[in-house]
Motif scaffolding. Structure first.
Motif, PDB file in Angstrom:
ATOM      1  N   THR A 106       0.766  -1.488   0.170  1.00 36.63           N
ATOM      2  CA  THR A 106       0.030   0.403  -0.491  1.00 36.63           C
ATOM      3  C   THR A 106       1.081   1.712   0.101  1.00 36.63           C
ATOM      4  O   THR A 106       0.650   2.220  -0.727  1.00 36.63           O
ATOM      5  CB  THR A 106      -0.667   0.017   1.465  1.00 36.63           C
TER       6      THR A 106
ATOM      7  N   HIS B 263      -8.415  -7.116  -5.294  1.00 38.81           N
ATOM      8  CA  HIS B 263      -9.486  -6.800  -4.113  1.00 38.81           C
ATOM      9  C   HIS B 263      -8.446  -5.874  -3.571  1.00 38.81           C
ATOM     10  O   HIS B 263      -8.260  -4.910  -3.100  1.00 38.81           O
ATOM     11  CB  HIS B 263      -9.489  -6.711  -3.021  1.00 38.81           C
TER      12      HIS B 263
ATOM     13  N   SER C 182      -8.877  -1.380  -3.459  1.00 40.99           N
ATOM     14  CA  SER C 182      -9.352  -0.888  -2.425  1.00 40.99           C
ATOM     15  C   SER C 182      -8.121   0.121  -2.485  1.00 40.99           C
ATOM     16  O   SER C 182      -8.291   1.379  -1.563  1.00 40.99           O
ATOM     17  CB  SER C 182      -8.494  -1.659  -1.189  1.00 40.99           C
TER      18      SER C 182
END
Length: 61
Positions: free
Chosen positions: A13, A41, A45
């Motif tokens: 991330t 996913h 996100s």
């Protein structure tokens, strides 16, 4: 790609957020990325949209 021993610790991330921030600063309107089936996913996100395209290595996983 983050090694499985280090996944779910925010490393991917952090890297993607840094990349997206750089793209915004350089006024880039898009880029290509590749994700394995399990990464859908994660990509969503981050607010990225999926453009379906068959990748040869997805069949091998």
């Amino acid at each position: 790609m983050v090694h499985t021993d280090f996944q779910r610790k925010g490393i991917g991330t952090m890297g993607m957020e840094t990349l997206l921030k750089h793209c915004q600063q350089e006024i880039l309107y898009g880029f290509n990325y590749f994700a394995l089936k399990g990464g859908k996913h994660f990509i969503r996100s981050l607010g990225l949209r999926n453009v379906t395209q068959k990748c040869p290595w997805n069949d091998a996983v």
